[in-house]
Design a protein around this motif. Structure first.
Motif, PDB file in Angstrom:
ATOM      1  N   ILE A   1     -58.303  53.714  62.416  1.00 33.61           N
ATOM      2  CA  ILE A   1     -59.407  53.028  63.091  1.00 33.61           C
ATOM      3  C   ILE A   1     -60.676  53.178  62.263  1.00 33.61           C
ATOM      4  N   SER A   2     -61.371  52.060  62.094  1.00 41.85           N
ATOM      5  CA  SER A   2     -62.641  52.045  61.356  1.00 41.85           C
ATOM      6  C   SER A   2     -63.802  51.843  62.317  1.00 41.85           C
ATOM      7  N   LEU A   3     -64.932  52.415  61.949  1.00 40.05           N
ATOM      8  CA  LEU A   3     -66.135  52.206  62.751  1.00 40.05           C
ATOM      9  C   LEU A   3     -66.843  50.923  62.338  1.00 40.05           C
ATOM     10  N   GLY A   4     -66.530  50.395  61.175  1.00 35.68           N
ATOM     11  CA  GLY A   4     -67.176  49.178  60.704  1.00 35.68           C
ATOM     12  C   GLY A   4     -67.092  49.096  59.196  1.00 35.68           C
ATOM     13  N   ASP A   5     -67.563  47.995  58.642  1.00 35.25           N
ATOM     14  CA  ASP A   5     -67.440  47.752  57.210  1.00 35.25           C
ATOM     15  C   ASP A   5     -68.553  48.442  56.422  1.00 35.25           C
ATOM     16  N   PHE A   6     -68.503  49.753  56.447  1.00 43.19           N
ATOM     17  CA  PHE A   6     -69.414  50.582  55.663  1.00 43.19           C
ATOM     18  C   PHE A   6     -68.693  51.901  55.434  1.00 43.19           C
ATOM     19  N   VAL A   7     -69.173  52.684  54.473  1.00 43.66           N
ATOM     20  CA  VAL A   7     -68.468  53.917  54.126  1.00 43.66           C
ATOM     21  C   VAL A   7     -69.295  55.146  54.498  1.00 43.66           C
ATOM     22  N   LEU A   8     -68.728  55.987  55.347  1.00 43.87           N
ATOM     23  CA  LEU A   8     -69.327  57.267  55.703  1.00 43.87           C
ATOM     24  C   LEU A   8     -68.866  58.321  54.702  1.00 43.87           C
ATOM     25  N   SER A   9     -69.520  59.480  54.698  1.00 44.20           N
ATOM     26  CA  SER A   9     -69.075  60.542  53.800  1.00 44.20           C
ATOM     27  C   SER A   9     -67.936  61.353  54.404  1.00 44.20           C
ATOM     28  N   GLY A  10     -67.692  61.150  55.700  1.00 45.53           N
ATOM     29  CA  GLY A  10     -66.593  61.852  56.345  1.00 45.53           C
ATOM     30  C   GLY A  10     -66.263  61.229  57.685  1.00 45.53           C
ATOM     31  N   GLY A  11     -65.090  61.570  58.218  1.00 43.47           N
ATOM     32  CA  GLY A  11     -64.653  60.984  59.479  1.00 43.47           C
ATOM     33  C   GLY A  11     -65.357  61.549  60.709  1.00 43.47           C
ATOM     34  N   GLU A  12     -66.073  62.678  60.549  1.00 42.40           N
ATOM     35  CA  GLU A  12     -66.641  63.349  61.727  1.00 42.40           C
ATOM     36  C   GLU A  12     -67.630  62.490  62.518  1.00 42.40           C
TER      37      GLU A  12
ATOM     38  N   VAL B   1     -54.950  59.430  65.500  1.00 42.32           N
ATOM     39  CA  VAL B   1     -55.795  58.413  64.858  1.00 42.32           C
ATOM     40  C   VAL B   1     -56.453  59.001  63.609  1.00 42.32           C
ATOM     41  N   TYR B   2     -56.397  58.245  62.517  1.00 43.25           N
ATOM     42  CA  TYR B   2     -57.160  58.614  61.310  1.00 43.25           C
ATOM     43  C   TYR B   2     -58.372  57.700  61.230  1.00 43.25           C
ATOM     44  N   LEU B   3     -59.562  58.293  61.251  1.00 42.06           N
ATOM     45  CA  LEU B   3     -60.784  57.509  61.071  1.00 42.06           C
ATOM     46  C   LEU B   3     -60.858  57.085  59.612  1.00 42.06           C
ATOM     47  N   SER B   4     -60.941  55.790  59.368  1.00 41.41           N
ATOM     48  CA  SER B   4     -60.853  55.307  58.000  1.00 41.41           C
ATOM     49  C   SER B   4     -61.490  53.932  57.872  1.00 41.41           C
ATOM     50  N   PRO B   5     -62.232  53.694  56.770  1.00 44.66           N
ATOM     51  CA  PRO B   5     -62.791  52.342  56.591  1.00 44.66           C
ATOM     52  C   PRO B   5     -61.715  51.281  56.394  1.00 44.66           C
ATOM     53  N   ARG B   6     -60.466  51.713  56.150  1.00 46.15           N
ATOM     54  CA  ARG B   6     -59.356  50.756  56.008  1.00 46.15           C
ATOM     55  C   ARG B   6     -58.692  50.438  57.340  1.00 46.15           C
TER      56      ARG B   6
ATOM     57  N   CYS C   1     -60.063  63.615  60.696  1.00 44.04           N
ATOM     58  CA  CYS C   1     -61.261  63.256  59.946  1.00 44.04           C
ATOM     59  C   CYS C   1     -61.030  63.478  58.459  1.00 44.04           C
ATOM     60  N   GLY C   2     -61.218  62.437  57.663  1.00 45.21           N
ATOM     61  CA  GLY C   2     -61.097  62.572  56.224  1.00 45.21           C
ATOM     62  C   GLY C   2     -62.401  63.042  55.613  1.00 45.21           C
ATOM     63  N   ARG C   3     -62.275  63.585  54.409  1.00 49.70           N
ATOM     64  CA  ARG C   3     -63.429  63.900  53.549  1.00 49.70           C
ATOM     65  C   ARG C   3     -63.034  63.494  52.142  1.00 49.70           C
ATOM     66  N   PHE C   4     -63.926  63.610  51.202  1.00 51.71           N
ATOM     67  CA  PHE C   4     -63.681  63.243  49.801  1.00 51.71           C
ATOM     68  C   PHE C   4     -63.244  61.775  49.721  1.00 51.71           C
ATOM     69  N   GLU C   5     -62.165  61.467  48.953  1.00 52.29           N
ATOM     70  CA  GLU C   5     -61.706  60.068  48.876  1.00 52.29           C
ATOM     71  C   GLU C   5     -60.792  59.697  50.039  1.00 52.29           C
ATOM     72  N   GLY C   6     -60.452  60.672  50.868  1.00 49.81           N
ATOM     73  CA  GLY C   6     -59.553  60.392  51.977  1.00 49.81           C
ATOM     74  C   GLY C   6     -58.314  61.263  51.913  1.00 49.81           C
ATOM     75  N   VAL C   7     -57.256  60.815  52.621  1.00 52.21           N
ATOM     76  CA  VAL C   7     -56.054  61.610  52.833  1.00 52.21           C
ATOM     77  C   VAL C   7     -54.893  60.994  52.056  1.00 52.21           C
TER      78      VAL C   7
HETATM   79  N1  SAH Z   1     -62.536  56.330  49.344  1.00 52.04           N
HETATM   80  C1  SAH Z   1     -62.578  55.796  50.647  1.00 52.04           C
HETATM   81  C2  SAH Z   1     -63.774  56.315  51.423  1.00 52.04           C
HETATM   82  C3  SAH Z   1     -63.665  57.757  51.796  1.00 52.04           C
HETATM   83  S1  SAH Z   1     -65.007  58.273  52.769  1.00 52.04           S
HETATM   84  C4  SAH Z   1     -62.649  54.282  50.605  1.00 52.04           C
HETATM   85  O1  SAH Z   1     -63.348  53.747  49.766  1.00 52.04           O
HETATM   86  O2  SAH Z   1     -62.055  53.643  51.480  1.00 52.04           O
HETATM   87  C5  SAH Z   1     -64.417  59.805  53.398  1.00 52.04           C
HETATM   88  C6  SAH Z   1     -63.881  59.783  54.810  1.00 52.04           C
HETATM   89  O3  SAH Z   1     -64.884  59.279  55.665  1.00 52.04           O
HETATM   90  C7  SAH Z   1     -62.674  58.920  55.044  1.00 52.04           C
HETATM   91  O4  SAH Z   1     -61.496  59.593  54.744  1.00 52.04           O
HETATM   92  C8  SAH Z   1     -62.778  58.596  56.524  1.00 52.04           C
HETATM   93  O5  SAH Z   1     -62.167  59.618  57.314  1.00 52.04           O
HETATM   94  C9  SAH Z   1     -64.278  58.608  56.769  1.00 52.04           C
HETATM   95  N2  SAH Z   1     -64.880  57.260  56.858  1.00 52.04           N
HETATM   96  C10 SAH Z   1     -65.628  56.646  55.927  1.00 52.04           C
HETATM   97  N3  SAH Z   1     -66.025  55.430  56.338  1.00 52.04           N
HETATM   98  C11 SAH Z   1     -65.520  55.249  57.570  1.00 52.04           C
HETATM   99  C12 SAH Z   1     -65.578  54.175  58.518  1.00 52.04           C
HETATM  100  N4  SAH Z   1     -66.210  53.035  58.255  1.00 52.04           N
HETATM  101  N5  SAH Z   1     -64.942  54.341  59.686  1.00 52.04           N
HETATM  102  C13 SAH Z   1     -64.261  55.474  59.966  1.00 52.04           C
HETATM  103  N6  SAH Z   1     -64.170  56.523  59.113  1.00 52.04           N
HETATM  104  C14 SAH Z   1     -64.788  56.426  57.921  1.00 52.04           C
END
Ligand code: SAH
Length: 240
Positions: free
Chosen positions: A134-145, A88-93, A115-121
């Protein structure tokens, strides 16, 4: 018993292994971890960097801000990791996480979390490994951890032996389609606010009906999406 003997295992691929177990080392999940009811492995993605600077990221093709985690490095980290469960890749997408997916993951052998960091993978490594996003919800974290920690926590509390009373798991929010009813404990009166009378009555059936009504009201008001699903399921149950 079809369950294998090996404990449920979460394997986290991350640039920050020191973030783990973090909150997962405490309370319910932490006690269960110490008791061997589940296992936690971290894989340091940086350990798979091959150039002399040990770089894991690079600038995006096409330009734009930020850095992207390199496909070759992430691929090596995935390939070099023998661990059970879907990748699983944690991702807002990704598809938003829900209790149904949590339950499926918890009955399996474990999960591998990237777990992604920066702009992602780099997209190609996600395609190559047919990674579930899989996303945790419609918001952006700084990393997947933090998202990985939340997902693991939700799974671990469903593992056999982790939560004391199995009824706790049956009654709570999202196991049905309704949000949970409100809870009250001592003091019986607090800052001029009394506990609902019915809860002191000792009348179990009336308490059950009151809780059902409050659960329905909360769902109708707060989550029209869940409320519609609940109504649909009810009318299907009546037809059957
Ligand atoms: N540029 C990306 C955001 C990257 S945030 C975009 O706009 O979609 C950096 C990392 O944080 C991502 O690679 C992902 O692993 C994690 N992350 C950010 N928001 C998340 C969310 N809502 N759910 C799960 N992981 C998230």
């Amino acid at each position: 018993m079809t369950r294998s003997m090996a404990a449920w295992t979460a394997t986290v691929l991350t640039l920050f292994p020191e973030m783990f177990p973090g909150p997962l080392g405490h309370s319910l999940a932490g006690t269960a971890l110490q008791a061997g009811l589940w296992r936690l492995e971290t894989v340091d993605i940086r350990g798979f960097a091959r150039d002399k600077h040990r770089s894991v990221d690079d600038t995006p093709f096409g330009g734009g801000p930020g850095m992207v985690m390199r496909a070759d490095v992430v691929d090596a980290a995935i390939a070099g990791t023998q661990a059970p469960g879907p990748l699983v890749y944690l991702s807002p997408r990704g598809r938003p996480l829900d209790q149904a997916r949590v339950t499926e993951l918890a009955v399996g052998p474990g999960v591998r979390l990237l777990c992604g960091r920066f702009e992602g993978v780099d997209e190609r490594v996600l395609e190559a490994h047919a990674v579930e996003e899989i996303s945790l919800g419609d918001f952006v974290l700084s990393g997947g951890e933090p998202a990985a920690i939340a997902l693991i926590d939700a799974c671990v509390r469903l593992l056999p032996g982790v939560v004391g009373a199995a009824e706790t798991l049956v009654e709570e929010s999202f196991t049905g389609d309704l949000l949970e009813y409100p809870h009250y404990t001592r003091p019986q009166e607090w800052q001029g606010r009394a506990v609902p009378e019915i809860l002191l009555s000792g009348h179990h059936e009336k308490v059950r009906q009151w809780r059902q009504a409050r659960a329905e009201a909360a769902t109708r008001e707060r989550r029209p999406d869940l409320w519609q699903r609940y109504l649909a399921r009810q009318s299907r149950a009546k037809e059957a």
